[in-house]
Design a protein around this motif. Structure first.
Motif, PDB file in Angstrom:
ATOM      1  N   THR A  51       0.967  -1.155  -0.033  1.00 20.48           N
ATOM      2  CA  THR A  51      -0.121  -0.112   0.009  1.00 20.48           C
ATOM      3  C   THR A  51       0.866   1.270   0.074  1.00 20.48           C
ATOM      4  O   THR A  51       0.665   2.305  -0.942  1.00 20.48           O
ATOM      5  N   GLU A  55       0.565   1.800  -4.002  1.00 16.93           N
ATOM      6  CA  GLU A  55      -0.466   2.437  -4.212  1.00 16.93           C
ATOM      7  C   GLU A  55      -0.228   3.789  -3.640  1.00 16.93           C
ATOM      8  O   GLU A  55      -0.736   4.876  -4.373  1.00 16.93           O
ATOM      9  N   SER A  63      -4.699   7.002  -6.542  1.00 14.14           N
ATOM     10  CA  SER A  63      -5.091   5.298  -5.902  1.00 14.14           C
ATOM     11  C   SER A  63      -6.580   5.434  -5.026  1.00 14.14           C
ATOM     12  O   SER A  63      -6.805   4.548  -5.146  1.00 14.14           O
ATOM     13  N   ALA A  67      -6.864   2.244  -7.190  1.00 16.38           N
ATOM     14  CA  ALA A  67      -6.449   1.109  -6.447  1.00 16.38           C
ATOM     15  C   ALA A  67      -7.661   0.867  -5.391  1.00 16.38           C
ATOM     16  O   ALA A  67      -7.696  -0.306  -4.439  1.00 16.38           O
TER      17      ALA A  67
END
Ligand SMILES: Cc1ncc(COP(=O)(O)O)c(C=O)c1O
Length: 410
Positions: A51, A55, A63, A67
């Motif tokens: 993450t 991301e 994101s 994401a």
């Protein structure tokens, strides 16, 4: 007398045993406090890293769309739903438990405008009592919170009760209540039922659908291993969605947050219970931690939990006779996934045990609490923990004055 070898043999045939490798645990430490804070999963580290590095670092603000960050609270809610007998679309991961309770209490009180009483358990967790009293004061009509003995619930229930709020597994004693039976009694009088699942989610089988519960909330940092201060979750039965209002509305619970309208219009489903921006890194940690549940069923976990707690109780009986009172119910139907032992020197005993490598915790005034988390606790850990307790009690090391010094967190 149960032997060390018998415990090794139980571990050798334990089908959950391989899951211990999913956790970062030092073999020198016996961790019996997963009922307070679960340990780190390897998958958690990987998911948080991904993450941050991909991301966030690479995707930056894109994101939120690319994401799928915005959908994380409901996506993780759906992952969690399976563990608490909820249906897809009925659980949201957001805020922390006390805030989740506030939202559900506030919403529920609005649904019973002619009623003036909330019942809760006098032995409930203090935060639950603080928040229910605060929300009752703000109900817009006189509402009294009665904190009663749980045994008196049936007598106290009448047609002036708007809401009953109980914690399913008692944090001090580990006693588990009969969710289905209580919920049906509450409904028979026209009141609403809110369950606190702090010590239930990931610990014991929960079937909110079968119990016909209206609302529930819980935390994810205990048996779900989401990390310190991890987000909580809310459950709103689907028949209440679109009816129950979020008393703490915010932009991300709006039907069209990026239209920046000044009049609030709730989104559909559980999204209406979102208030503000989801905490993406904390949610990533929980996402990783939930992966372990892809390899374990709740019935496997329950069977091992009962075996571990039975073993602990038996060893304490055999090796420390008369030294502690077991306050956790012996009846399996009434037992959560912890064992609590009463002792007037409980605090010092826990501190001495921690120094000897056995981590449990203490709950005032006199409860030594030990959590048994089948995903990583072994039978041999139970044996060794009691072995070290025998030594601490025999030598009396807990009497050292440094073990009487109270830490902020007990
Ligand atoms: C039963 C119960 N309710 C409420 C809370 C408070 O949770 P939070 O700090 O997430 O608001 C806890 C915390 O341990 C708890 O055990």
């Amino acid at each position: 007398m149960i032997t060390r070898d018998e415990c090794h043999a139980l571990d050798a045939t334990d089908e959950l045993a391989p899951l211990r490798r999913e956790f970062r645990l030092d073999d020198k430490v016996i961790y019996l406090d997963g009922n307070s804070l679960g340990p780190v999963c390897e998958r958690t580290r990987a998911r948080v890293q991904e993450t941050i590095d991909q991301e966030w670092a690479e995707g930056l603000v894109t994101s939120w769309n690319a994401a799928g960050w915005m959908a994380t609270p409901t996506r993780l809610g759906n992952r969690l739903a399976a563990l608490i007998g909820a249906r897809s679309g009925e659980v949201l991961v957001a805020d922390t438990l006390t805030f989740c309770l506030a939202k559900l209490i506030g919403g529920a009180l609005d649904q019973r405008p002619d009623r003036h009483v909330v019942l809760t358990d006098a032995a409930n967790f203090h935060s639950d009592i603080y928040i229910v009293e605060a929300m009752a004061k703000r109900a817009g009509r006189p509402v009294t919170v009665k904190a009663i003995r749980r045994e008196a619930l049936t007598q106290e229930l009448d047609d002036d009760v708007a809401l009953v709020m109980l914690t399913h597994v008692d944090y001090r004693t580990g006693e588990m209540l009969d969710m289905k039976d209580i919920t049906s009694k509450v409904h028979a009088l026209g009141a609403l039922m809110l369950w606190d699942l702090a010590h239930s989610a990931g610990a014991v089988p929960v079937d909110l659908t079968d119990a016909d519960a209206d609302f529930a909330a819980g935390c994810t940092y205990k048996y779900l291993n989401g990390g310190p201060g991890a987000p909580g979750f809310l459950y709103v039965r689907s028949s209440w969605q679109g009816v129950l209002e979020n008393p703490l509305p915010g932009w991300l619970g709006h039907a069209r947050p990026f239209d920046f309208e000044l009049v609030y219009e709730p989104a559909q489903g559980m999204q209406a219970f979102v208030t503000s921006s989801p905490s993406i890194i904390a949610l990533a940690a929980l996402d990783g931690a939930l992966d372990v549940w892809d390899h374990a069923t709740m019935s496997q976990v329950r069977a091992k939990s009962l075996a571990l707690t039975d073993l602990f109780i038996q060893l304490v009986d055999e090796r420390l006779p008369g030294q502690f009172d077991v306050v956790t119910p012996l009846d399996h139907a009434l037992r959560g996934s912890q064992v609590s032992l009463r002792h007037s020197d409980g605090y010092a005993i826990i501190q001495a045990l921690i120094e000897s490598g056995v981590i449990g915790d203490f709950r005032a005034p006199d409860i030594c609490r030990f959590g048994f988390t089948p995903l990583y606790v072994r039978y041999i850990d139970v044996y060794e923990a009691v072995d070290r307790m025998v030594e601490v009690m025999a030598v009396g090391s807990f009497r050292d004055p440094r073990f009487a010094v109270r830490h902020a967190v007990t």
